[in-house]
Design a protein around this motif. Structure first.
Motif, mmCIF file in Angstrom:
data_model
loop_
_atom_site.group_PDB
_atom_site.id
_atom_site.type_symbol
_atom_site.label_atom_id
_atom_site.label_comp_id
_atom_site.label_asym_id
_atom_site.label_seq_id
_atom_site.Cartn_x
_atom_site.Cartn_y
_atom_site.Cartn_z
ATOM 1 N N GLY A 1 0.992 75.889 60.033
ATOM 2 C CA GLY A 1 1.751 77.129 60.057
ATOM 3 C C GLY A 1 2.352 77.544 58.734
ATOM 4 O O GLY A 1 3.200 78.436 58.688
ATOM 5 N N PHE A 2 1.892 76.947 57.637
ATOM 6 C CA PHE A 2 2.423 77.302 56.324
ATOM 7 C C PHE A 2 1.781 78.579 55.798
ATOM 8 O O PHE A 2 0.569 78.758 55.888
ATOM 9 C CB PHE A 2 2.163 76.173 55.314
ATOM 10 N N LYS A 3 2.602 79.440 55.219
ATOM 11 C CA LYS A 3 2.120 80.657 54.583
ATOM 12 C C LYS A 3 2.401 80.672 53.087
ATOM 13 O O LYS A 3 2.067 81.626 52.396
ATOM 14 C CB LYS A 3 2.759 81.882 55.251
ATOM 15 N N ASN A 4 3.020 79.605 52.592
ATOM 16 C CA ASN A 4 3.336 79.471 51.164
ATOM 17 C C ASN A 4 3.039 78.042 50.729
ATOM 18 O O ASN A 4 3.233 77.106 51.489
ATOM 19 C CB ASN A 4 4.811 79.789 50.903
ATOM 20 N N TYR A 5 2.627 77.895 49.475
ATOM 21 C CA TYR A 5 2.118 76.602 49.012
ATOM 22 C C TYR A 5 2.360 76.456 47.514
ATOM 23 O O TYR A 5 2.175 77.401 46.749
ATOM 24 C CB TYR A 5 0.620 76.560 49.326
ATOM 25 N N ALA A 6 2.794 75.283 47.100
ATOM 26 C CA ALA A 6 2.931 74.958 45.678
ATOM 27 C C ALA A 6 1.852 73.932 45.320
ATOM 28 O O ALA A 6 1.725 72.906 45.988
ATOM 29 C CB ALA A 6 4.320 74.399 45.382
ATOM 30 N N ILE B 1 -2.655 82.479 52.610
ATOM 31 C CA ILE B 1 -1.565 81.579 52.216
ATOM 32 C C ILE B 1 -1.212 81.886 50.763
ATOM 33 O O ILE B 1 -2.085 81.868 49.892
ATOM 34 C CB ILE B 1 -1.980 80.105 52.370
ATOM 35 N N GLU B 2 0.043 82.175 50.523
ATOM 36 C CA GLU B 2 0.490 82.536 49.172
ATOM 37 C C GLU B 2 0.586 81.307 48.280
ATOM 38 O O GLU B 2 1.181 80.312 48.652
ATOM 39 C CB GLU B 2 1.853 83.211 49.248
ATOM 40 N N LEU B 3 0.011 81.408 47.095
ATOM 41 C CA LEU B 3 0.184 80.364 46.079
ATOM 42 C C LEU B 3 1.507 80.655 45.363
ATOM 43 O O LEU B 3 1.552 81.370 44.372
ATOM 44 C CB LEU B 3 -0.985 80.353 45.097
ATOM 45 N N THR B 4 2.588 80.104 45.913
ATOM 46 C CA THR B 4 3.926 80.422 45.424
ATOM 47 C C THR B 4 4.193 79.822 44.060
ATOM 48 O O THR B 4 4.939 80.397 43.254
ATOM 49 C CB THR B 4 4.977 79.917 46.436
#
Length: 243
Positions: free
Chosen positions: A6-11, A34-37
């Motif tokens: 359920g992640f929509k952001n990722y480092a 998924i955003e590459l934050t």
């Protein structure tokens, strides 16, 4: 895996052997929405940095570059700040060209002290520079964490939380699932009371199965949030990667 949890952001953390597939990974992230934050980034503009920037520019990603460095040269505070600025300014300027931000990443030592990072930011005088603070590298900061949070807050791009036990980094408990640390509820209260409302990160930063460790952190955070809200939290979660 991230989409399933359920992640929509990722480092993005990496080692040199991963860079050849970074372009493909970014493509998969975009496909999965998924955003590459953030991207872990070297404290230089050498070959690895250029490979990262090439992909970032190709995909027109507006991300954060998380940079740490060793203690800068210099015999006193002024000299150390000047040395750090000399290293970081070209990176910040290159980041600005592609609409990205530079976040100073605490990883111990002089550079890992929030007061020193704020001094560097003040000296740089660049709008795209801030801080990403990591609790797993802040074991020496717990006693003054509320004051440090107040200091960092105007510059804080992201805050990565962790199961926290005082002195844990010295007894094999540097990185714990949320809900297993004796200071977890106190730290979360401090964050809430500070008024910080930016991104909060959790870690898969162990040799355990990444999906299981991330799920443990989510379960632990959910349990802590119930108590934080003054509700009956119920039994502590059953963890997959921690006993």
């Amino acid at each position: 895996m991230l989409k399933k949890i359920g992640f929509k952001n990722y480092a993005y953390d990496w080692r040199a052997e991963h860079l050849p597939t970074f372009d493909e990974e970014v493509g998969l992230l975009k496909k999965a929405k998924i955003e590459l934050t953030a991207v872990w980034f070297p404290a230089n503009l050498g070959p690895d940095a250029q490979k990262l920037l090439e992909v970032i520019k190709k995909h027109d990603i507006k991300t954060q570059l998380w940079v740490t460095m060793g203690d800068p040269a210099g015999k006193d505070q002024v000299a150390k700040v000047e040395s750090a600025v000399k290293v970081l300014k070209p990176i910040a300027e290159e980041a600005a060209k592609c609409g990205c931000k530079l976040a100073l990443y605490n990883h111990g030592g002089w550079f890992g002290e929030p007061e020193n990072q704020v001094a560097i930011i003040d000296a740089l005088k660049l709008k795209n520079v801030g801080i990403v603070y990591n609790l797993h590298h802040g074991h020496d900061h717990f006693d003054r964490f509320p004051a440090l949070l107040k200091l960092m807050k105007p510059h804080l791009f992201a805050l990565n939380i962790n199961g926290s036990t005082k002195g844990g980094d010295k007894v094999g408990k540097k990185i714990l699932p949320l809900g297993t640390g004796e200071l977890d509820l106190t730290v979360l209260r401090d964050i809430r009371d500070s008024g910080y409302s930016g991104p909060i990160g959790i870690l898969g930063h162990t040799q355990d199965d990444a999906a299981e460790r991330l799920a443990d952190n989510l379960d632990g955070l959910g349990w802590l949030r119930r108590e934080l809200a003054g509700k009956e939290p119920g039994p502590r979660p059953t963890y997959r990667t921690w006993k």
